[in-house]
Scaffold this motif. Sequence first.
Motif, PDB file in Angstrom:
ATOM      1  N   SER A  16       3.727 -16.012  14.837  1.00  0.00           N
ATOM      2  CA  SER A  16       5.182 -15.610  14.417  1.00  0.00           C
ATOM      3  C   SER A  16       6.139 -16.754  13.927  1.00  0.00           C
ATOM      4  CB  SER A  16       6.079 -15.444  16.456  1.00  0.00           C
ATOM      5  OG  SER A  16       5.528 -17.731  16.488  1.00  0.00           O
ATOM      6  N   MET A  17       5.390 -18.165  14.042  1.00  0.00           N
ATOM      7  CA  MET A  17       5.970 -19.253  13.619  1.00  0.00           C
ATOM      8  C   MET A  17       5.805 -19.233  11.774  1.00  0.00           C
ATOM      9  SD  MET A  17       5.338 -23.165  13.615  1.00  0.00           S
ATOM     10  CE  MET A  17       5.696 -24.260  12.981  1.00  0.00           C
ATOM     11  N   ASN A  20       8.706 -16.570  10.625  1.00  0.00           N
ATOM     12  CA  ASN A  20       9.710 -16.768  11.045  1.00  0.00           C
ATOM     13  C   ASN A  20       9.695 -18.500   9.185  1.00  0.00           C
ATOM     14  OD1 ASN A  20      11.121 -15.927  12.796  1.00  0.00           O
ATOM     15  ND2 ASN A  20      10.530 -17.463  14.783  1.00  0.00           N
ATOM     16  N   THR A  21       9.249 -19.080   8.508  1.00  0.00           N
ATOM     17  CA  THR A  21       8.994 -20.066   8.208  1.00  0.00           C
ATOM     18  C   THR A  21       8.617 -19.319   7.385  1.00  0.00           C
ATOM     19  OG1 THR A  21       8.140 -21.516   9.513  1.00  0.00           O
ATOM     20  CG2 THR A  21       7.705 -21.495   7.061  1.00  0.00           C
ATOM     21  N   ARG A  23      10.421 -15.767   6.565  1.00  0.00           N
ATOM     22  CA  ARG A  23      11.645 -14.976   6.258  1.00  0.00           C
ATOM     23  C   ARG A  23      13.230 -16.211   6.007  1.00  0.00           C
ATOM     24  NH1 ARG A  23      12.303 -12.042  11.591  1.00  0.00           N
ATOM     25  NH2 ARG A  23      10.447 -11.157  10.741  1.00  0.00           N
ATOM     26  N   TYR A  24      13.057 -17.475   6.525  1.00  0.00           N
ATOM     27  CA  TYR A  24      14.028 -17.977   6.400  1.00  0.00           C
ATOM     28  C   TYR A  24      13.114 -19.988   6.130  1.00  0.00           C
ATOM     29  CZ  TYR A  24      16.431 -15.028  10.199  1.00  0.00           C
ATOM     30  OH  TYR A  24      16.350 -13.607  10.951  1.00  0.00           O
ATOM     31  N   ARG A  40      18.849 -18.153  13.545  1.00  0.00           N
ATOM     32  CA  ARG A  40      17.553 -18.253  13.915  1.00  0.00           C
ATOM     33  C   ARG A  40      17.679 -17.228  15.500  1.00  0.00           C
ATOM     34  NH1 ARG A  40      13.239 -21.969  11.266  1.00  0.00           N
ATOM     35  NH2 ARG A  40      13.655 -22.043  10.044  1.00  0.00           N
ATOM     36  N   LYS A  41      16.581 -16.595  15.624  1.00  0.00           N
ATOM     37  CA  LYS A  41      17.469 -16.104  17.100  1.00  0.00           C
ATOM     38  C   LYS A  41      15.981 -16.902  18.018  1.00  0.00           C
ATOM     39  CE  LYS A  41      17.501 -11.730  15.497  1.00  0.00           C
ATOM     40  NZ  LYS A  41      16.295 -10.171  14.455  1.00  0.00           N
ATOM     41  N   SER A  42      15.060 -17.935  17.675  1.00  0.00           N
ATOM     42  CA  SER A  42      14.113 -18.134  18.145  1.00  0.00           C
ATOM     43  C   SER A  42      13.883 -19.449  18.032  1.00  0.00           C
ATOM     44  CB  SER A  42      12.796 -17.161  18.813  1.00  0.00           C
ATOM     45  OG  SER A  42      12.429 -17.298  17.340  1.00  0.00           O
ATOM     46  N   VAL A  44      11.182 -22.938  17.531  1.00  0.00           N
ATOM     47  CA  VAL A  44      10.041 -23.321  17.289  1.00  0.00           C
ATOM     48  C   VAL A  44       9.508 -24.562  18.108  1.00  0.00           C
ATOM     49  CG1 VAL A  44       8.377 -23.483  15.674  1.00  0.00           C
ATOM     50  CG2 VAL A  44      10.319 -22.253  15.122  1.00  0.00           C
TER      51      VAL A  44
END
Length: 111
Positions: A16-17, A20-21, A23-24, A40-42, A44
Amino acid sequence: MRSEDEQTRALYELSSMIINTLRYPPLPVPFPIPNSTWRRKSEVSPAAFASLFMGISMALMLFGSVIFLVGFILMPWVVGLAAVFYLVEMISSLSNFTCRILFRAASPKSG
């Protein structure tokens, strides 16, 4: 069973990290961003961040060792091929040198 759950959770956090990295991507210059534009939804966790870099370093170590092993196996072949070319060059030079001596001695002297 508990270790499998921890491994699964760590793998899930790592993936997931990475997602996310990708994606954003981080911004080059830090400046305030309005909440409506990008969020950001979550967050890290530091453990996930460390896991990411541990995974990257393990991959680099693994690929580095494989490349080193391939080079270590191929190096004798490279040295042997260079030695063969060097031997062929020596024989060719020796052949040219003897031909010059023999033809010079066999040619009639003019003058």
